[in-house]
Structure formats: C-alpha cells, structure tokens
Scaffold this motif. Structure first.
Motif, mmCIF file in Angstrom:
data_model
loop_
_atom_site.group_PDB
_atom_site.id
_atom_site.type_symbol
_atom_site.label_atom_id
_atom_site.label_comp_id
_atom_site.label_asym_id
_atom_site.label_seq_id
_atom_site.Cartn_x
_atom_site.Cartn_y
_atom_site.Cartn_z
ATOM 1 N N ALA A 11 70.004 108.328 74.730
ATOM 2 C CA ALA A 11 69.571 109.259 73.644
ATOM 3 C C ALA A 11 68.150 108.943 73.230
ATOM 4 C CB ALA A 11 70.310 109.178 72.186
ATOM 5 N N LEU A 12 67.881 107.438 73.215
ATOM 6 C CA LEU A 12 66.482 107.081 72.977
ATOM 7 C C LEU A 12 65.445 107.549 74.123
ATOM 8 C CD1 LEU A 12 67.223 103.516 71.212
ATOM 9 C CD2 LEU A 12 66.155 105.805 70.217
ATOM 10 N N TYR A 97 85.387 107.329 70.950
ATOM 11 C CA TYR A 97 84.724 106.563 71.223
ATOM 12 C C TYR A 97 83.086 106.614 70.835
ATOM 13 C CZ TYR A 97 87.241 103.643 74.713
ATOM 14 O OH TYR A 97 88.277 102.800 75.087
ATOM 15 N N SER A 98 82.736 108.065 70.553
ATOM 16 C CA SER A 98 81.155 108.269 70.345
ATOM 17 C C SER A 98 81.373 108.461 68.985
ATOM 18 C CB SER A 98 80.775 109.104 71.346
ATOM 19 O OG SER A 98 79.664 109.750 70.675
ATOM 20 N N SER A 99 80.240 108.018 67.865
ATOM 21 C CA SER A 99 79.925 108.377 66.754
ATOM 22 C C SER A 99 79.629 110.169 66.649
ATOM 23 C CB SER A 99 78.878 107.718 66.209
ATOM 24 O OG SER A 99 77.511 107.926 66.833
ATOM 25 N N ASN A 337 69.786 110.346 60.536
ATOM 26 C CA ASN A 337 71.208 110.696 61.370
ATOM 27 C C ASN A 337 70.804 111.609 62.636
ATOM 28 O OD1 ASN A 337 73.925 109.982 61.817
ATOM 29 N ND2 ASN A 337 74.714 111.287 60.054
ATOM 30 N N LEU A 338 69.687 111.288 63.317
ATOM 31 C CA LEU A 338 69.560 112.077 64.328
ATOM 32 C C LEU A 338 70.492 112.201 65.416
ATOM 33 C CD1 LEU A 338 67.355 113.653 65.992
ATOM 34 C CD2 LEU A 338 66.352 111.702 66.942
ATOM 35 N N PHE A 339 71.068 111.228 65.899
ATOM 36 C CA PHE A 339 71.845 111.103 67.009
ATOM 37 C C PHE A 339 73.294 111.542 66.967
ATOM 38 C CE2 PHE A 339 68.976 107.301 68.433
ATOM 39 C CZ PHE A 339 68.283 108.293 69.433
ATOM 40 N N PRO A 343 73.295 116.989 68.555
ATOM 41 C CA PRO A 343 74.071 117.603 69.752
ATOM 42 C C PRO A 343 74.716 118.658 69.219
ATOM 43 C CG PRO A 343 74.184 115.096 69.585
ATOM 44 C CD PRO A 343 73.668 115.485 68.480
ATOM 45 N N PHE A 344 75.265 118.861 68.206
ATOM 46 C CA PHE A 344 76.212 120.029 68.004
ATOM 47 C C PHE A 344 75.389 120.940 67.045
ATOM 48 C CE2 PHE A 344 79.397 117.105 69.203
ATOM 49 C CZ PHE A 344 79.739 117.616 70.431
ATOM 50 N N HIS A 345 74.231 120.308 66.461
ATOM 51 C CA HIS A 345 73.332 121.208 65.404
ATOM 52 C C HIS A 345 71.722 121.184 65.994
ATOM 53 C CE1 HIS A 345 76.479 121.723 62.256
ATOM 54 N NE2 HIS A 345 77.144 120.677 62.739
ATOM 55 N N PRO A 346 71.515 121.662 67.382
ATOM 56 C CA PRO A 346 70.370 121.489 67.833
ATOM 57 C C PRO A 346 69.229 122.303 67.063
ATOM 58 C CG PRO A 346 71.603 122.959 69.188
ATOM 59 C CD PRO A 346 72.574 122.339 68.156
ATOM 60 N N ASP A 347 70.019 123.333 65.985
ATOM 61 C CA ASP A 347 68.985 123.971 65.370
ATOM 62 C C ASP A 347 68.269 123.105 64.397
ATOM 63 O OD1 ASP A 347 71.623 123.935 64.284
ATOM 64 O OD2 ASP A 347 70.903 124.945 62.561
ATOM 65 N N LEU A 348 68.673 122.052 63.852
ATOM 66 C CA LEU A 348 68.258 121.011 63.116
ATOM 67 C C LEU A 348 66.830 120.458 63.501
ATOM 68 C CD1 LEU A 348 71.270 119.465 61.309
ATOM 69 C CD2 LEU A 348 69.807 121.584 60.473
#
Length: 372
Positions: A11-12, A97-99, A337-339, A343-348
């Motif tokens: 992600a980084l 597994y993923s936050s 809380n970007l990461f 992913p499910f709110h790309p509008d933000l």
C-alpha cells in the motif's frame, strides 16, 4: 516478513504486487455476471437463494482462482458442482487476515461475525480494537505464520485471505477450512475494487438487495466527483511516493492508483506504462519525467518528513517543482485511517485529491501540506 507487513508495504508503494498462483480451471466470461466494475470477480444467480462466485486468477485471467456457491438458508440441500466450495449463508464465524476486510465487515454491522484476525497490531477500526481488547475477537498471530491451534480452536466457517502469486496459504492449507480468496487489491480501477464489497456483504448478510448498498453509494459519489474534476481547466502534473535507496516505486499506468490521479483531473507522467501494479525505477528515470511535477504525494507512518529531510533523502528532490511551490502533501498513516478506508471507499481519497490538485480550500481527510 509477514503477510500483513507485506500488504502495508504494498500500500505504501501503491501496491507493489508480489502475488500468488491460481488454480488450473479455465475462466469463462459470463453474460449474466452480476458484477459490472470488478474484473476478477464474476457472479451468477441460478435462483433467488443461490449465487455462484468465480474469482478470476489475476495473474492468468484465463483461469479461475476459486469457485464458491453461496447458499441462503432457503436454498436447502442444493447440489454443488465439483471444484466449487459451498458456503451456507450467513457466515457467523470468520477469521479475517486483513484489516481492510475486517473494517468493511464492521461497517456492514457484522463485527460479531469475526472471531479471529491476523496481524492485530495493525488494526485501527475502533470496534475491532475494542473486541480484541475484551477477548471477543482473538489474535491468531502473524498472517505469514499464524497459530494453527488457535485457528482450529475458533472453529471458523471460512478465512478471508489476500492471495499472492506463487505462494499458498501456509498452515491454513492443511486445516481444511474454506478460504475466501480476496483478490480485490488486484483490480485495475477504484470502482472495480470497491464492488467487491458486495461479495463480502453476501457472506455476512446472506444474499439480499442490501448487498450493494455501500457500493452503490460509493459509485454515485465517485462518479459525481469525477464529473466535478472535469470542470477544472488545468490538469496539474502529479507524482507520488518517496524514493528509497535510489529506487522510486511508482504506480503502474494501468493501476487503480494511477486511475485515481487521472480521475481527479491530474496528469500522471507514467500513465502510458501498462503495469497494473507498481513499477520500480531508478531515481534519475523518474526525475527526468517528474521534475516539473506540480504536486508530490507521499505517505509516512508517523510525523511527516519536513522539507529539509526531503532534501537530505536525495539532493535532486529540491529541484522538483512541487518542492518550492508548496505542492508536497503527506498522509500520516499512523494517525489517519487511509489504508482501511479507501479500498472500498475510493471516493474519500478522490475527494482529497481534487481538493489538493485544484486548491479548492476544502478540508482534507488524509493528507496535509508538508511545510518548512
């Protein structure tokens, strides 16, 4: 390096893909596919109580990574084709597994369906953190080397895991527990990835008209923001990320990270690159194309580097236009809380980009200017 750390590093660097190999089943495009934006997800409804899901292998799109038959309670004892994993909905005992996926399930209102998580130290969603503290959710350890004993003791109905190329799922492969292949991070468009939220909603809600609620809201706002970005007359040039030891990891031109920049009304110097993941280039290659960049977006885990520190990282950094024009912005991922959100709110994230690139003066959710 465990899986969650690898994911964060991806992600980084805007998803430096290290991927996993898929199965040998051939993929077939379905005209009845219920998913419209996602490339690596297909769904068909044989009847009102059943959805057949196929996860396309992102590293060989002619093949299928996994098949699932989702069954609402009223489906009864329906037949399940060979090579397909049956999942009787709603699932009430999940290990995640993923936050990112844990945050989505909590947002849907089903945090109580999560019985275990991996890499708990990276989770920021308050509801999940609270449940970890009081024991309602167990920490199964590193996602690369989880505790098989803890996993089995939790009696999960399924485990949500992001696949990687040329690697299996370690001890989980021996446990006989259904694995949900969360290949959403390989999608090439922001809305393509966001649409996976409808699939994950089915798992905890059961098959329902509500499954697409989050995605429909996101899509409407995202498309509205894209239209707004098109109204600005200028298209500033934008680069991203920080070089490390002379190597600059940038989003490939066909990645959803690059698509976000373009949708925000920016020009991206490497848009013609065909990679859907990240590309590694030496500093000089990037600098030659990016020295006139109006904006430079970086991320840090902790306080942002100041201007002097950026200059120390590489002497040419100070020659990038954004350096002297106030165009450097940083997202401190230790605080924002970007990461878990974008992913499910790309509008933000798109909203932040538009505000930055077109200097609208609107408040930013993730980024802040880097000042001297």
């Amino acid at each position: 390096m465990h899986r969650r750390v690898c994911f964060i590093l991806m992600a980084l660097s805007l998803l430096l893909l290290t991927g996993c190999s898929g199965g040998s089943q051939s993929a077939k495009t379905s005209s009845g596919n219920i998913f419209r934006e996602a490339v690596f997800l297909q769904g068909e409804r044989p009847d009102s109580a059943t959805v057949d899901i196929a996860v396309i292998n992102p590293w060989d799109s002619t093949k299928i990574l996994a098949r699932y038959r989702l069954l609402n309670p009223e489906a009864g004892n329906a037949d399940v084709p060979t090579g397909t994993t049956p999942l009787r909905l709603p699932l009430k005992r999940l290990i995640v597994y993923s936050s990112i996926h844990a945050a989505l399930i909590a947002e849907l209102g089903y945090a109580d369906a999560i019985v275990g998580v991996a890499d708990a130290q990276y989770i920021k969603t308050p509801e999940i953190v609270a449940r970890l503290k009081d024991g309602r959710i167990a920490d199964v350890g590193s996602s690369m080397e989880p505790s098989l004993e803890k996993i089995i003791a939790l009696r999960p109905e399924a485990i949500l895991i992001s696949p990687f190329q040329n690697s299996g799922h370690g001890v989980v492969d021996k446990a006989g527990i259904p694995v949900i292949e969360c290949a959403d991070y390989m999608e090439t468009t922001p809305l393509g990835r966001a649409e996976w939220s409808a699939f994950y909603a089915m798992l905890v809600q059961g098959i329902s008209p509500r499954n697409r609620d989050i995605f429909n809201r996101v899509r409407e706002r995202y498309e509205s923001l894209v239209q707004r970005a098109d109204t600005f007359p200028d298209r500033p040039t934008v680069i991203t990320e920080l070089p490390q030891q002379g190597i600059w990891t940038m989003p490939g031109g066909n990645s959803y990270a690059a698509r976000l920049l373009l949708d925000a009304g920016a020009d991206y110097p490497f848009a013609s690159n065909t990679s859907t993941g990240s590309i590694r280039m030496n500093y000089e290659t990037v600098f030659n194309d990016a020295r006139d960049a109006d904006f430079w977006l970086i991320k840090s885990f902790g306080p942002a580097p100041d201007i002097d520190e950026l200059a120390r990282i590489h002497p040419f950094n100070s020659r990038i236009k954004a350096f002297s024009s106030g165009g450097i912005y940083n997202a401190n991922t230790a605080e924002c809380n970007l990461f878990e959100e974008f992913p499910f709110h790309p509008d933000l994230l798109l909203s932040d980009y538009i505000a930055i690139f077109h200097r609208t003066g609107e408040p930013l959710r993730y980024f802040a200017p880097v000042v001297p």
